[in-house]
Design an enzyme around this catalytic site. Structure first.
Site, mmCIF file in Angstrom:
data_model
loop_
_atom_site.group_PDB
_atom_site.id
_atom_site.type_symbol
_atom_site.label_atom_id
_atom_site.label_comp_id
_atom_site.label_asym_id
_atom_site.label_seq_id
_atom_site.Cartn_x
_atom_site.Cartn_y
_atom_site.Cartn_z
ATOM 1 N N PHE A 104 48.500 43.622 30.695
ATOM 2 C CA PHE A 104 47.789 44.093 31.878
ATOM 3 C C PHE A 104 48.464 43.495 33.107
ATOM 4 O O PHE A 104 49.431 42.746 32.993
ATOM 5 C CB PHE A 104 46.311 43.695 31.821
ATOM 6 C CG PHE A 104 46.081 42.193 31.756
ATOM 7 C CD1 PHE A 104 45.798 41.472 32.901
ATOM 8 C CD2 PHE A 104 46.158 41.512 30.549
ATOM 9 C CE1 PHE A 104 45.595 40.102 32.848
ATOM 10 C CE2 PHE A 104 45.953 40.140 30.490
ATOM 11 C CZ PHE A 104 45.675 39.436 31.636
ATOM 12 N N GLY A 105 47.956 43.808 34.265
ATOM 13 C CA GLY A 105 48.521 43.244 35.490
ATOM 14 C C GLY A 105 49.976 43.642 35.685
ATOM 15 O O GLY A 105 50.353 44.810 35.553
ATOM 16 N N ASN A 157 37.669 40.413 33.822
ATOM 17 C CA ASN A 157 38.891 41.124 33.457
ATOM 18 C C ASN A 157 39.031 41.134 31.934
ATOM 19 O O ASN A 157 39.238 40.087 31.314
ATOM 20 C CB ASN A 157 40.092 40.430 34.109
ATOM 21 C CG ASN A 157 41.404 41.139 33.849
ATOM 22 O OD1 ASN A 157 41.747 41.463 32.718
ATOM 23 N ND2 ASN A 157 42.164 41.366 34.906
ATOM 24 N N LYS A 203 53.800 37.240 23.675
ATOM 25 C CA LYS A 203 53.320 36.908 25.019
ATOM 26 C C LYS A 203 52.423 35.680 24.996
ATOM 27 O O LYS A 203 52.498 34.818 25.878
ATOM 28 C CB LYS A 203 52.554 38.085 25.627
ATOM 29 C CG LYS A 203 52.052 37.779 27.044
ATOM 30 C CD LYS A 203 51.119 38.829 27.588
ATOM 31 C CE LYS A 203 50.586 38.396 28.943
ATOM 32 N NZ LYS A 203 49.592 39.330 29.509
ATOM 33 N N ARG A 263 50.160 31.924 31.308
ATOM 34 C CA ARG A 263 48.778 31.636 30.896
ATOM 35 C C ARG A 263 48.753 30.896 29.553
ATOM 36 O O ARG A 263 47.949 29.985 29.355
ATOM 37 C CB ARG A 263 47.975 32.934 30.819
ATOM 38 C CG ARG A 263 46.491 32.706 30.529
ATOM 39 C CD ARG A 263 45.681 33.986 30.704
ATOM 40 N NE ARG A 263 45.688 34.412 32.097
ATOM 41 C CZ ARG A 263 46.366 35.475 32.558
ATOM 42 N NH1 ARG A 263 47.066 36.235 31.736
ATOM 43 N NH2 ARG A 263 46.335 35.786 33.836
ATOM 44 N N GLY A 320 41.347 42.203 29.869
ATOM 45 C CA GLY A 320 42.619 41.742 29.353
ATOM 46 C C GLY A 320 42.728 40.226 29.378
ATOM 47 O O GLY A 320 43.168 39.601 28.413
ATOM 48 N N LYS A 321 42.296 39.636 30.476
ATOM 49 C CA LYS A 321 42.344 38.182 30.610
ATOM 50 C C LYS A 321 41.385 37.508 29.624
ATOM 51 O O LYS A 321 41.738 36.501 28.991
ATOM 52 C CB LYS A 321 41.987 37.797 32.048
ATOM 53 C CG LYS A 321 42.165 36.321 32.353
ATOM 54 C CD LYS A 321 41.876 36.019 33.834
ATOM 55 C CE LYS A 321 42.912 36.618 34.749
ATOM 56 N NZ LYS A 321 42.740 36.153 36.156
ATOM 57 N N ASP A 373 43.252 31.184 37.526
ATOM 58 C CA ASP A 373 43.762 31.850 38.712
ATOM 59 C C ASP A 373 45.270 31.896 38.571
ATOM 60 O O ASP A 373 45.915 30.862 38.327
ATOM 61 C CB ASP A 373 43.361 31.136 40.012
ATOM 62 C CG ASP A 373 43.493 32.102 41.194
ATOM 63 O OD1 ASP A 373 42.854 33.162 41.150
ATOM 64 O OD2 ASP A 373 44.230 31.800 42.145
ATOM 65 N N SER A 374 45.816 33.074 38.664
ATOM 66 C CA SER A 374 47.244 33.228 38.392
ATOM 67 C C SER A 374 47.821 34.303 39.284
ATOM 68 O O SER A 374 47.093 35.106 39.884
ATOM 69 C CB SER A 374 47.469 33.578 36.920
ATOM 70 O OG SER A 374 46.646 34.659 36.523
#
Length: 216
Positions: free
Chosen positions: A151-152, A10, A174, A180, A12-13, A71-72
């Site tokens: 994202f998400g 991902n 953020k 996160r 963004g992650k 993992d979120s």
């Protein structure tokens, strides 16, 4: 320099994790995009902890390097905690997931749209070491998507303190207040210590080679 694999594709992650951990100058971050041959990891755990640990251990074992996995998910009170650990599989993509969630909440008033973002970070090494850190962020679900960043579920998750969604706040804020960010803040100390031990373990070999070079 120690290579650490972020167990994700991902973008963004990956970007978020590397930005938050950028002060770790002895670490070079890679991702699953650098290891296309790693088999797909099925996230079949019953908790964020199980899924994060599985990803980190699998990647560390496969690569022989330190691996960091996230993992979120989003837990919405009016939906009894859904989508929870199925957040990334709630629908086909970010846009579809956000729209599906807003449809499910269309008749829910603002005061009952409470939600919680959860994140678990797992850090594993090839020797079997495993550490977990956790972070959470409370907020509310909007009635429509707002903002262009992130994202998400960022465009529909409001941080009450700012009265803005994570997508409106942008990465600078953020990366201080998100679930996160909080989990990575705790993970940073763990990772720093693991990398330090890794460097210490490799030092004797380097010294032996230097001694051999001096005496040859």
């Amino acid at each position: 320099m120690v290579e650490v694999i972020i167990a994700s594709k991902n973008e963004g992650k990956i970007r978020e994790i590397t930005e938050i951990l950028s002060e770790l100058k002895t670490v070079k971050f890679l991702s699953l995009k650098d290891y296309p041959d790693i088999p797909k990891i099925v996230e079949d755990g019953s908790s964020f902890e199980e899924n994060a640990a599985k990803k980190a251990i699998t990647v560390a074992t496969y690569t022989g390097k330190i691996a960091l996995a996230d993992d979120s998910g989003l837990e919405v009170e009016a939906l009894d905690g859904a989508p929870g650990i199925k957040s990334s599989r709630f629908d086909k993509d970010d846009k579809a997931r956000n729209q599906k969630l807003l449809r499910l909440l269309k008749d829910v008033p603002q005061e009952k749209r409470m939600a919680l973002f959860r994140c678990v970070i797992a850090i594993a090494d090839s020797k079997g070491g495993l550490s977990l850190s956790r972070g959470s962020c409370q907020g509310m679900i909007t009635f429509e998507t707002r903002g262009e960043h992130g994202f998400g579920y960022d465009p529909i998750f409001i941080i009450p303190k700012y009265s803005k969604t994570l997508a409106e706040l942008g990465p600078k804020i953020k990366n201080r207040v998100s679930h996160r960010a909080k989990a990575l803040k705790r993970a940073k100390k763990i990772l720093r210590e693991m990398v330090s031990n890794y460097l210490k373990d490799s030092l004797p070999n380097d010294l032996d080679q230097s001694e051999k070079a001096c005496t040859s």
